[in-house]
Write a protein that holds these residues in place. Structure first.
Motif, PDB file in Angstrom:
ATOM      1  N   HIS A 112       0.835  -1.198   0.000  1.00 33.07           N
ATOM      2  CA  HIS A 112       0.000   0.000   0.000  1.00 33.07           C
ATOM      3  C   HIS A 112       0.873   1.253   0.000  1.00 33.07           C
ATOM      4  CE1 HIS A 112      -3.920  -1.955   0.560  1.00 33.07           C
ATOM      5  NE2 HIS A 112      -3.279  -2.833   1.309  1.00 33.07           N
ATOM      6  N   ASP A 113       0.448   2.254  -0.780  1.00 32.24           N
ATOM      7  CA  ASP A 113       1.152   3.543  -0.786  1.00 32.24           C
ATOM      8  C   ASP A 113       0.971   4.203   0.581  1.00 32.24           C
ATOM      9  OD1 ASP A 113       2.042   5.680  -3.299  1.00 32.24           O
ATOM     10  OD2 ASP A 113       1.656   6.500  -1.298  1.00 32.24           O
ATOM     11  N   VAL A 114       2.050   4.774   1.099  1.00 33.07           N
ATOM     12  CA  VAL A 114       2.028   5.382   2.429  1.00 33.07           C
ATOM     13  C   VAL A 114       1.175   6.668   2.461  1.00 33.07           C
ATOM     14  CG1 VAL A 114       4.083   6.858   2.206  1.00 33.07           C
ATOM     15  CG2 VAL A 114       3.570   5.756   4.404  1.00 33.07           C
ATOM     16  N   GLN A 173       8.359  11.807 -11.061  1.00 31.54           N
ATOM     17  CA  GLN A 173       8.784  10.561 -10.408  1.00 31.54           C
ATOM     18  C   GLN A 173       9.614  10.905  -9.175  1.00 31.54           C
ATOM     19  OE1 GLN A 173      11.041   7.829 -12.860  1.00 31.54           O
ATOM     20  NE2 GLN A 173      11.234   6.321 -11.215  1.00 31.54           N
ATOM     21  N   GLU A 174       9.130  10.457  -8.020  1.00 31.70           N
ATOM     22  CA  GLU A 174       9.805  10.776  -6.758  1.00 31.70           C
ATOM     23  C   GLU A 174      10.792   9.689  -6.348  1.00 31.70           C
ATOM     24  OE1 GLU A 174       6.800  11.348  -3.806  1.00 31.70           O
ATOM     25  OE2 GLU A 174       5.929  13.072  -4.836  1.00 31.70           O
ATOM     26  N   VAL A 175      10.424   8.450  -6.586  1.00 33.06           N
ATOM     27  CA  VAL A 175      11.266   7.327  -6.153  1.00 33.06           C
ATOM     28  C   VAL A 175      11.870   6.674  -7.397  1.00 33.06           C
ATOM     29  CG1 VAL A 175      11.351   5.152  -4.893  1.00 33.06           C
ATOM     30  CG2 VAL A 175       9.793   6.964  -4.140  1.00 33.06           C
ATOM     31  N   PHE A 193      11.644   1.715 -10.530  1.00 31.52           N
ATOM     32  CA  PHE A 193      10.428   1.577 -11.327  1.00 31.52           C
ATOM     33  C   PHE A 193       9.270   1.016 -10.492  1.00 31.52           C
ATOM     34  CE2 PHE A 193       7.946  -1.366 -14.198  1.00 31.52           C
ATOM     35  CZ  PHE A 193       7.117  -0.362 -14.661  1.00 31.52           C
ATOM     36  N   HIS A 194       8.106   1.611 -10.630  1.00 27.50           N
ATOM     37  CA  HIS A 194       6.928   1.135  -9.921  1.00 27.50           C
ATOM     38  C   HIS A 194       5.680   1.528 -10.684  1.00 27.50           C
ATOM     39  CE1 HIS A 194       8.012   5.134  -8.404  1.00 27.50           C
ATOM     40  NE2 HIS A 194       6.714   5.362  -8.250  1.00 27.50           N
ATOM     41  N   VAL A 195       4.664   0.715 -10.503  1.00 24.48           N
ATOM     42  CA  VAL A 195       3.345   1.013 -11.062  1.00 24.48           C
ATOM     43  C   VAL A 195       2.397   1.282  -9.907  1.00 24.48           C
ATOM     44  CG1 VAL A 195       1.345  -0.070 -12.173  1.00 24.48           C
ATOM     45  CG2 VAL A 195       3.582  -0.195 -13.259  1.00 24.48           C
TER      46      VAL A 195
END
Ligand code: AMP
Length: 121
Positions: free
Chosen positions: A33-35, A99-101, A104-106
């Motif tokens: 889960h996104d924080v 893009q903060e991090v 790679f992420h979806v």
């Protein structure tokens, strides 16, 4: 883009150095889960390999990694029970996308009617 930074926050989560609210994990990907959720349900899926962004992943990951990653995205959406109501997938690549991090992420967003996608989630 710069070289992959092994100290990015998702790399630390993958190494178990900081916690996450895990939804699913397999050999290719971790879903959590996104924080700071920007939808009723907001999850992130990250590949286990060291890829900075979508283009890095698309050009350097093996076909098994790509297939495994997208299977994990599908699996995560199923586990979150988003199939019936629907959901949105989003990947930010680079500075203009915010893009903060730099791993790679979806994003998987759902759980309610989402606004039109224009400049932000
Ligand atoms: P992006 O702008 O596409 O790079 O998105 C990065 C996302 O990571 C944002 O939605 C953040 O809320 C999320 N995030 C940052 N740190 C964490 C964390 N420790 N656990 C879960 N999500 C995080």
């Amino acid at each position: 883009m710069n070289a992959y930074d092994p100290d990015n926050i998702f790399a630390k989560i993958l190494r178990g150095e900081i916690p996450c609210n895990k939804i699913y994990e397999d050999e290719h990907a971790l879903c959590f889960h996104d924080v700071a959720p920007q939808a009723p349900v907001h999850a992130l899926v990250v590949p286990k390999g060291a890829y900075r962004s979508f283009s890095d992943f698309a050009t350097k990951a093996s076909s098994a990694e790509r297939e495994g990653f997208f299977h994990a995205v599908y699996k995560c959406a199923q586990l979150l029970q988003l199939e019936t109501g629907g959901y949105r997938l989003l990947a930010n690549h680079g500075a203009d996308a915010g893009q903060e991090v730099s791993h790679f992420h979806v994003h998987i967003c759902g759980g309610g009617k989402l606004g039109k996608l224009v400049t932000s989630l």
